[in-house]
Scaffold this motif. Structure first.
Motif, mmCIF file in Angstrom:
data_model
loop_
_atom_site.group_PDB
_atom_site.id
_atom_site.type_symbol
_atom_site.label_atom_id
_atom_site.label_comp_id
_atom_site.label_asym_id
_atom_site.label_seq_id
_atom_site.Cartn_x
_atom_site.Cartn_y
_atom_site.Cartn_z
ATOM 1 N N HIS A 567 1.100 -1.341 0.308
ATOM 2 C CA HIS A 567 -0.113 0.240 -0.352
ATOM 3 C C HIS A 567 0.902 1.150 0.235
ATOM 4 C CE1 HIS A 567 -4.330 -1.915 0.344
ATOM 5 N NE2 HIS A 567 -3.234 -2.269 1.181
ATOM 6 N N LEU A 568 2.258 1.331 0.357
ATOM 7 C CA LEU A 568 2.835 2.453 0.697
ATOM 8 C C LEU A 568 3.839 3.535 -0.685
ATOM 9 C CD1 LEU A 568 4.428 1.770 4.222
ATOM 10 C CD2 LEU A 568 3.105 3.381 3.712
ATOM 11 N N LEU A 573 4.232 5.772 -5.890
ATOM 12 C CA LEU A 573 4.199 5.784 -7.126
ATOM 13 C C LEU A 573 2.899 6.605 -7.586
ATOM 14 C CD1 LEU A 573 4.476 2.386 -7.733
ATOM 15 C CD2 LEU A 573 6.069 3.693 -8.500
ATOM 16 N N ARG A 574 1.034 6.708 -6.635
ATOM 17 C CA ARG A 574 0.607 7.651 -6.812
ATOM 18 C C ARG A 574 1.006 9.225 -7.668
ATOM 19 N NH1 ARG A 574 -3.412 3.861 -5.342
ATOM 20 N NH2 ARG A 574 -2.768 4.493 -2.914
ATOM 21 N N ARG A 575 1.736 9.306 -5.815
ATOM 22 C CA ARG A 575 2.081 10.963 -6.159
ATOM 23 C C ARG A 575 3.254 10.922 -7.124
ATOM 24 N NH1 ARG A 575 2.774 11.644 0.880
ATOM 25 N NH2 ARG A 575 0.459 10.878 1.833
#
Length: 577
Positions: A567-568, A573-575
Motif C-alpha cells: 500500500h505504501l 507511485l501515485r504521488r
C-alpha cells in the motif's frame, strides 16, 4: 436512592466478602462459544470452567457481565423502546461456584443479599422451583421461612436449564417480586403470569446433572452454581420504579438525548429517546470490544442497531448527527466500571458521526420511497415485500427497520414477499456467476451461504477461536464427516483466518478438536463463505462439532508487513507518477 453503580458495587462487594473472586466482564465477542453471536449471559466466559476443561485457580467468582441480545435466537431488538424491560444491551450480575458450594449456600446468599444488603421487603418475595426439586424447596422454607404458596413448583423448562441439547444441566429456582394488586398479573405458573405484577429478579441455576444423546441423565461429579440477575431490573426495583428506563443511568441518557434534540424527555418523542439511549449503549460497547459496522455478521447487527437509533433521531427532527454527541454522557456514567469505553471514546464518536452522516443522506430518500409506496395502497394495507426489498437493496434499510417505521403507522410488511424477492435476487446472482474452475469456486458455496449465511471474521481481534463446523466438502460434494488422510474444505460459523482477498493471500494454520488434528493449507472466500482447505492428520471431524482454529502467527505477521508495504509503495507511485 442507590444508583445503578451503587447496586453493582453492593452486589460484587457482598460476594467478595463471601470469598468470591471479582472477575472483569469478558468481551462481547465470545471466543469460547461458537454457537453465540454475542455474549448474552454471565456464565458464557466460565463455560469451560463448568465443564472442567479449564482451571483458573479460583472456585468462586462474581461478575457484572455486559450482554447484548440483538442477533441470533436471543434477539430483543424489535421490542426495545416499546416495553419497560427490553434492551439490546444490559448488565447481568452473577455469582458462580465451580464444584465448590451448592444449593445449601447459594440460596442463603441470595436471600441475605436481597433482604439485608438491598433491604427488600420479605413479604414481597416468592420463588419458583423445578417440580421435582424437593431439596431447594426445603432450603427455601428453612432459610426464608416461605410458606407453601410462595414456593411454586414449575414442571416446564422454565425451571430446568441446559447448556445445550447435551452436557451440563440442572434445575433452577427463580425469585420474583410482587409489585402489588394494583397492577394486573398473576404469579408464575398461573394464566395471568405474563402480567407485570410479579417480576422475576434473579435466577439461580443448580448445575447438578449431565445429559447424554441417548436421553440418560447422571449426577455431575462437581456440582456447580450459575446465577443471573439483571442490573437494570433490580436497580429499577431498588429505586422505586416499575420501568427500567426510569433508572438513574437510563434517565440520564434519555435527558441528554432530549437536550440535544430540543425535545421533552417525556413528551411525544419519549419512545424515540428510549430507543436512542438503549442503542447508544449497545453500539458503544460493541465498538469498544472491536466490532465495527459492516454488511455481514456481527458488524451487520451493529449497523442495524446504529441505523435504528439514527432513524429515531431523524423522527425527532434532528438534522445533524446526534449519536456521537451523547457518548460523553454514557462514559460519564459507565466509564469507571468499564474503562474500555473511555479508551475507545474517540473511535466510538468518530464511527457514529460518520455512519450517521452517511445514513442521513439516504434516509430521507428511503422514507420518501416508503411514503410513496404507502400512498398507492388502500388504507391499512400491508406494504408489499417487493417494495420492502427495494428499500433494503437500494437504500440499506433492513427489513426490521422498515417494520419499525410501519408499526408507528399501524401498518405491516408482506414478509413472505420480501423473502421471495430476496431469493429471486440470489438466484439471479447464482445464474450470473461463473467460476474459475478451482475447487473453491464450485456453486455449492452458494447453497451453503443460503443455509448458514456469511462467515464471521474474527481475525482483527484474535488469532485463535472456537468455531462450529457447518459443512465439510470432499471431492466437490458435501459429506457429514472426514477422517485421517482426507483432503477437504471446511466451512465454520466464525474464523480468525483471513480469506484471500484485496491482494492478500489466505491464512494457514491448525484446526484441532477432541481426538482431531488437521492442517489448514489455505483460506479463500466465495459468496461470503470462508473456505478452509484442510488435511486431516489425526482423528475424525463431523458436521456440528466444535473445533479450535489457530492461524500461523509468524506467517500472518510477515503477510501483514508485506501487504502494508505494498500500500505504501502504491501511494508513493501515485504521488510520483
Amino acid at each position: 436512592m442507590p444508583s445503578l453503580n451503587d447496586v453493582r458495587s453492593t452486589f460484587l462487594n457482598y460476594f467478595a466478602k463471601q470469598d468470591h473472586e471479582i472477575v472483569s466482564a469478558s468481551p462481547l465477542i465470545p471466543h469460547n462459544d461458537p454457537t453465540l453471536m454475542f455474549v448474552n449471559s454471565g456464565m458464557v466466559q466460565f463455560k469451560n470452567l463448568f465443564t472442567g476443561v479449564e482451571n483458573r485457580g479460583y472456585k468462586r467468582a462474581t461478575t457484572s457481565q455486559k450482554c447484548v441480545r440483538a442477533g441470533g435466537k436471543h434477539n430483543d431488538l424489535d421490542n426495545v423502546g416499546y416495553t419497560a424491560r427490553h434492551h439490546t444491551f444490559f448488565e447481568m450480575l452473577g455469582n458462580f461456584s465451580f464444584g465448590d458450594y451448592f444449593k445449601e449456600d447459594a440460596i442463603p446468599f441470595a436471600w441475605e443479599l436481597l433482604t439485608k444488603e438491598f433491604g427488600l421487603n420479605k413479604d414481597k418475595l416468592l420463588v419458583t422451583v423445578y417440580h421435582t426439586d424437593d431439596e431447594a424447596a426445603k432450603i427455601w422454607k428453612k432459610v426464608a421461612g416461605l410458606s407453601e404458596d410462595k414456593i411454586i413448583r414449575i414442571d416446564t423448562n422454565d425451571n430446568f436449564w441446559m447448556m445445550g441439547t447435551t452436557g451440563p444441566c440442572g434445575p433452577c429456582t427463580e425469585i420474583f417480586y410482587d409489585h402489588g394488586d394494583h397492577i394486573w398479573g398473576g404469579p408464575p405458573g398461573s394464566p395471568e403470569e405474563d402480567g407485570d405484577r410479579f417480576i422475576e429478579i434473579w435466577n439461580l441455576v443448580f448445575m447438578q446433572n449431565e445429559k447424554f444423546e441417548d436421553g440418560r441423565m447422571i449426577d455431575l461429579e462437581n456440582q456447580s452454581i450459575d446465577t443471573g440477575m439483571g442490573l437494570e431490573r433490580i436497580g429499577a426495583l431498588l429505586q422505586g420504579k416499575h420501568d427500567n428506563y426510569d433508572t438513574d443511568l437510563m434517565r440520564s441518557l434519555i435527558e441528554t438525548s432530549a437536550d440535544f434534540s430540543d425535545g421533552a424527555p417525556d413528551g411525544p418523542g419519549k419512545m424515540h429517546h428510549r430507543v436512542i439511549a438503549d442503542h447508544l449503549r449497545s453500539s458503544s460497547f460493541l465498538m469498544a470490544d472491536g466490532v465495527m459496522p459492516s454488511n455481514d455478521g456481527r458488524g451487520y447487527v451493529l449497523r442495524r442497531i446504529m441505523r435504528r437509533a439514527m432513524r429515531h433521531a431523524h423522527l425527532l427532527g434532528v438534522k445533524d448527527p446526534l449519536m456521537h454527541r451523547l457518548v460523553p454522557a454514557l462514559i460519564n456514567k459507565m466509564g469507571a466500571a468499564y474503562p474500555e469505553l473511555r479508551q475507545a471514546q474517540s473511535l466510538i464518536e468518530e464511527t457514529l458521526r460518520l455512519e450517521e452522516k452517511r445514513f442521513t443522506q439516504t434516509l430521507e430518500r428511503g422514507l420518501m420511497l416508503l411514503d410513496d409506496e404507502l400512498d398507492t395502497l388502500d388504507e391499512g394495507a400491508d406494504l408489499s415485500g417487493k417494495a420492502a426489498f427495494k428499500l433494503y437493496d437500494t437504500y440499506g434499510f433492513p427489513l426490521d427497520l422498515t417494520q419499525d417505521a410501519l408499526r408507528e403507522k399501524g401498518r405491516s410488511v408482506d414478509v413472505e414477499g420480501f423473502d421471495a424477492a430476496m431469493s429471486e435476487q440470489k438466484a439471479k446472482a447464482r445464474a450470473a456467476w461463473s467460476g474459475t474452475g478451482e475447487a473453491a469456486d464450485a456453486a455449492i458455496w452458494f447453497d451453503i451461504a443460503d443455509r448458514h449465511g456469511a462467515t464471521e471474521f474474527l481475525g482483527y481481534d484474535t488469532e485463535k477461536a472456537e468455531a462450529q463446523c457447518l459443512a465439510i466438502i470432499k471431492d466437490g460434494g458435501e459429506v457429514s464427516a472426514a477422517a485421517k488422510g482426507d483432503t477437504v474444505q471446511i466451512v465454520v460459523n466464525q474464523t480468525p483466518f483471513y480469506a484471500e482477498s484485496g491482494g492478500q493471500v489466505g491464512d494457514t494454520g491448525q484446526m484441532s478438536g477432541e481426538d482431531l488434528s488437521s492442517r489448514i493449507t489455505d483460506t479463500k472466500k466465495v459468496a461470503g463463505v470462508f473456505v478452509h482447505f484442510a488435511e486431516i492428520t489425526q482423528g475424525k471431524l463431523e458436521v456440528g462439532t466444535s473445533i479450535l482454529l489457530k492461524l500461523d502467527h509468524g506467517r500472518r505477521v510477515n503477510i501483514k508487513a508485506n501487504h502494508s508495504a505494498t500500500h505504501l509503495l502504491h501511494e508513493a507511485l501515485r504521488r510520483a507518477l
